[in-house]
Design a protein around this motif. Structure first.
Motif: not given
Length: 131
Positions: A12-20, A58-66, A68-75
């Motif tokens: 969840p702490d991994t970060t992605l760029t806005l382009s990613e 942006v941390p993946v956890r923020d994307l899941v919390a909003t 933008v990504l489903d929790a199942s997508q993290i992997e």
């Protein structure tokens, strides 16, 4: 994938760029930038790199919390991003091959023209030497 390889996963702490994020979600980069709103928007834990172009991450956890990504997508995030990058690279390589083929065709035509000119000059020299 070879035996022993495991799919990359993000914590969840991994970060992605806005382009990613745009690539991953299929959204326009302008939309993602609006959502980020210089770090005061949708993702409170977004940070700007201190080096280079100061890219937002942006941390993946923020994307899941909003949502933008489903929790199942993290992997699947790493694999999806890799596939999209490969697709862009493949398209760029295909365009490069087309340009190189066009240059090759032009070079071959020029070589043929020069060969014909050389043959003509040789025949003129022979005629001039025999006279």
């Amino acid at each position: 994938m070879t035996p022993g390889d495991t799919p990359a996963t993000y914590s969840p702490d991994t970060t992605l760029t806005l382009s990613e994020i745009a690539d991953l979600t299929g959204r326009d980069l302008k939309t993602i930038k609006t959502w980020n709103d210089s770090g005061k928007g949708r993702w409170p834990n977004a940070v700007q790199d201190e080096t280079g172009r100061k890219t937002w991450r942006v941390p993946v956890r923020d994307l899941v919390a909003t949502d933008v990504l489903d929790a199942s997508q993290i992997e699947q995030v790493a694999n999806e991003l890799a596939a999209r990058r490969e697709s862009k690279e493949t398209r760029a390589l295909r365009e490069q091959v087309i340009r190189l083929e066009e240059r090759l065709t032009a070079a071959a035509a020029l070589a043929d023209e020069r060969a014909n000119t050389i043959a003509l000059l040789k025949s003129l020299v022979r005629k001039g030497g025999a006279a």
